[in-house]
Motif scaffolding. Structure first.
Motif, mmCIF file in Angstrom:
data_model
loop_
_atom_site.group_PDB
_atom_site.id
_atom_site.type_symbol
_atom_site.label_atom_id
_atom_site.label_comp_id
_atom_site.label_asym_id
_atom_site.label_seq_id
_atom_site.Cartn_x
_atom_site.Cartn_y
_atom_site.Cartn_z
ATOM 1 N N PRO A 1 4.788 -5.450 -10.180
ATOM 2 C CA PRO A 1 5.078 -4.053 -10.526
ATOM 3 C C PRO A 1 4.112 -3.083 -9.847
ATOM 4 N N ARG A 2 2.849 -3.503 -9.659
ATOM 5 C CA ARG A 2 1.873 -2.601 -9.056
ATOM 6 C C ARG A 2 1.066 -3.319 -7.986
ATOM 7 N N SER A 3 1.750 -4.080 -7.149
ATOM 8 C CA SER A 3 1.075 -4.754 -6.044
ATOM 9 C C SER A 3 2.072 -4.943 -4.907
ATOM 10 N N CYS A 4 1.525 -5.082 -3.694
ATOM 11 C CA CYS A 4 2.385 -5.305 -2.534
ATOM 12 C C CYS A 4 1.576 -6.045 -1.487
ATOM 13 N N SER A 5 2.256 -6.565 -0.472
ATOM 14 C CA SER A 5 1.533 -7.217 0.619
ATOM 15 C C SER A 5 2.309 -7.067 1.912
ATOM 16 N N PHE A 6 1.592 -7.172 3.026
ATOM 17 C CA PHE A 6 2.244 -7.185 4.334
ATOM 18 C C PHE A 6 1.486 -8.127 5.252
ATOM 19 N N GLY A 7 2.222 -8.642 6.252
ATOM 20 C CA GLY A 7 1.639 -9.628 7.153
ATOM 21 C C GLY A 7 1.790 -9.212 8.595
ATOM 22 N N ASP A 8 1.867 -10.189 9.493
ATOM 23 C CA ASP A 8 2.026 -9.905 10.910
ATOM 24 C C ASP A 8 0.857 -9.065 11.412
ATOM 25 N N LEU A 9 -0.345 -9.522 11.120
ATOM 26 C CA LEU A 9 -1.528 -8.694 11.338
ATOM 27 C C LEU A 9 -2.130 -8.926 12.714
ATOM 28 N N GLN A 10 -2.736 -7.878 13.218
ATOM 29 C CA GLN A 10 -3.421 -7.973 14.507
ATOM 30 C C GLN A 10 -4.921 -8.104 14.246
ATOM 31 N N MET A 11 -5.468 -9.278 14.577
ATOM 32 C CA MET A 11 -6.886 -9.533 14.298
ATOM 33 C C MET A 11 -7.779 -8.757 15.259
ATOM 34 N N PHE A 12 -8.974 -8.426 14.790
ATOM 35 C CA PHE A 12 -10.040 -7.794 15.590
ATOM 36 C C PHE A 12 -9.588 -6.486 16.228
ATOM 37 N N SER A 13 -8.567 -5.840 15.649
ATOM 38 C CA SER A 13 -8.127 -4.561 16.177
ATOM 39 C C SER A 13 -9.153 -3.494 15.796
ATOM 40 N N LEU A 14 -9.449 -2.599 16.725
ATOM 41 C CA LEU A 14 -10.401 -1.528 16.437
ATOM 42 C C LEU A 14 -9.685 -0.286 15.915
ATOM 43 N N THR A 15 -8.359 -0.394 15.768
ATOM 44 C CA THR A 15 -7.556 0.695 15.201
ATOM 45 C C THR A 15 -7.354 0.412 13.722
ATOM 46 N N PRO A 16 -7.605 1.394 12.874
ATOM 47 C CA PRO A 16 -7.415 1.100 11.449
ATOM 48 C C PRO A 16 -5.944 0.921 11.062
ATOM 49 N N TYR A 17 -5.728 0.106 10.060
ATOM 50 C CA TYR A 17 -4.469 0.103 9.324
ATOM 51 C C TYR A 17 -4.570 1.228 8.296
ATOM 52 N N VAL A 18 -3.424 1.866 8.018
ATOM 53 C CA VAL A 18 -3.413 2.894 6.972
ATOM 54 C C VAL A 18 -2.276 2.575 6.021
ATOM 55 N N VAL A 19 -2.617 2.363 4.759
ATOM 56 C CA VAL A 19 -1.586 2.132 3.743
ATOM 57 C C VAL A 19 -1.313 3.457 3.046
ATOM 58 N N ASN A 20 -0.041 3.795 2.885
ATOM 59 C CA ASN A 20 0.395 5.025 2.215
ATOM 60 C C ASN A 20 1.159 4.611 0.955
ATOM 61 N N LEU A 21 0.555 4.882 -0.185
ATOM 62 C CA LEU A 21 1.209 4.556 -1.454
ATOM 63 C C LEU A 21 1.617 5.850 -2.144
ATOM 64 N N THR A 22 2.893 6.007 -2.419
ATOM 65 C CA THR A 22 3.390 7.212 -3.083
ATOM 66 C C THR A 22 3.979 6.849 -4.439
ATOM 67 N N ALA A 23 3.500 7.505 -5.470
ATOM 68 C CA ALA A 23 4.039 7.321 -6.823
ATOM 69 C C ALA A 23 4.948 8.504 -7.117
ATOM 70 N N VAL A 24 6.155 8.228 -7.600
ATOM 71 C CA VAL A 24 7.145 9.284 -7.844
ATOM 72 C C VAL A 24 7.728 9.124 -9.237
ATOM 73 N N ASN A 25 7.763 10.211 -10.013
ATOM 74 C CA ASN A 25 8.539 10.199 -11.252
ATOM 75 C C ASN A 25 9.181 11.573 -11.420
ATOM 76 N N PRO A 26 9.975 11.792 -12.486
ATOM 77 C CA PRO A 26 10.721 13.053 -12.554
ATOM 78 C C PRO A 26 9.821 14.290 -12.604
ATOM 79 N N LEU A 27 8.535 14.127 -12.895
ATOM 80 C CA LEU A 27 7.649 15.295 -12.988
ATOM 81 C C LEU A 27 6.868 15.560 -11.708
#
Ligand SMILES: *[C@@H]1O[C@H](CO)[C@@H](O)[C@H](O)[C@H]1NC(C)=O
Ligand SMILES: *[C@@H]1O[C@H](CO)[C@@H](O)[C@H](O)[C@H]1NC(C)=O
Ligand SMILES: *[C@@H]1O[C@H](CO)[C@@H](O)[C@H](O)[C@H]1NC(C)=O
Length: 310
Positions: free
Chosen positions: A165-191
């Motif tokens: 319910p409140r976790s996720c994962s992703f793969g296919d990763l590039q090792m030793f990359s000097l570029t950051p990964y950026v995760v964008n988590l958006t929470a949405v409800n009617p308010l």
């Protein structure tokens, strides 16, 4: 003709139980939508219930079967909405009592910025992220989690696939990359909605799960030694290619002093110079051998007493 009239009269009725509580907020929303106007409000604020059919005039408001009174436009204001205000309201023509509208009121909070953590517990296979919201919004809240690696046109993007319910994962990763990964988590409800961006370099977020299956044994003839053996965490996919190093902490059962030794690149260790005839409590933690990222949490403890003369 008569049949049509009955349907028209019954249709606006709202099926939400009068005293539906916070714990079940969200249950049955789908079923209610066709029958009453679902309205969401923020707890602790002024919530205004409007009567569309009153056309700017006064309307009589009821909650369940209870008469609340006559309220002029813009409608019925609840000055400091609390969970006790949740439920089913209706407004009526002041003279005839005809139902003008029904409202199902649900209360909660807009999502706050989620507190997001991501760790490579299965380096280099996957990144696992998890999050919490405080306060709990109480209303049904959806999450959209994506990641991006690289800049502008060259960016690789993808979904962080939900693992709970409140976790996720992703793969296919590039090792030793000097570029950051950026995760964008958006929470949405009617308010409302809130987005958290978490940038990281993959190697900086390596954090194995704790070592497993820790065993403590006496060594025959040795009154001041204990043999410790353990296994790498089961979630660490390639211990042969990405070895771990381990830190050990131990304490006498009655004592207050905790000693830490290591790290060592091995899955067994002989503790020497321990107090003869005394129970010792031991834990182990793991870290990537190249010192990237962080130590795991401490393993479950195991206990043992050195060999004593029979
Ligand atoms: C609003 O209600 C809450 C509890 O329902 C109460 O603690 C708070 O003091 C109230 N605030 C105002 C401004 O009346
Ligand atoms: C971490 O991600 C992997 C790969 O998607 C998944 O199988 C595993 O269940 C996740 N672990 C946790 C603790 O969420
Ligand atoms: C984060 O994701 C949300 C929802 O998908 C999107 O609206 C927002 O623009 C994204 N933010 C960034 C900085 O990419």
């Amino acid at each position: 003709m008569k049949w049509l009239w009955v349907v028209a009269f019954v249709a606006p009725a709202c099926t939400v139980p009068y005293n539906s509580t916070a714990g079940s907020a969200g249950d049955g929303d789908n079923g209610d939508r066709g029958r009453c106007a679902l309205q969401h409000g923020t707890l602790g604020t002024e919530v205004l219930l409007q009567c569309p059919g009153a056309a700017g005039g006064s309307a009589e408001w009821r909650r369940g079967g209870t008469l609340l009174g006559m309220y002029p436009a813009p409608g019925l204001a609840l000055p400091n909405a609390s969970l006790a205000h949740e439920g089913h309201y209706s407004c009526h023509h002041p003279a005839t009592g005809d139902t003008l509208a029904t409202v199902c009121l649900r209360l909660g909070y807009p999502p706050t910025l989620p507190a997001l953590e991501c760790w490579a517990i299965s380096y280099p296979q996957a990144v696992n992220c998890s999050w919490v919201l405080a306060p709990e919004p109480l209303l049904d809240t959806d999450f959209v989690a994506t990641y991006r690696h690289g800049m502008w046109g060259a960016a690789e993007t993808g979904e962080c696939v939900r693992t709970g319910p409140r976790s996720c994962s992703f793969g296919d990763l590039q090792m030793f990359s000097l570029t950051p990964y950026v995760v964008n988590l958006t929470a949405v409800n009617p308010l409302g909605a809130a987005s958290r961006l978490l940038p990281f370099l993959l190697e900086n977020i390596i954090k194995p799960d704790p070592p497993e299956n820790l065993r403590v044994s006496p060594i025959p003839g040795e009154t001041k030694k204990l043999l410790l053996e353990w296994s790498p965490p089961g979630s660490w996919p390639f211990p042969e290619y990405f070895p771990l190093k381990y830190r050990i902490r131990y304490t006498q059962e009655e004592g207050s002093v905790t000693k830490t030794v290591g790290p060592y690149e091995q899955t067994s260790y002989t503790l020497t110079g321990v107090q003869p005839g005394t129970l010792h409590r031991i834990q182990v933690a793991a870290k990537d051998l190249t010192d990237s990222g962080e130590f795991s949490a401490w393993s479950l403890p195991a206990s043992g007493t050195p060999w004593t003369e029979p």
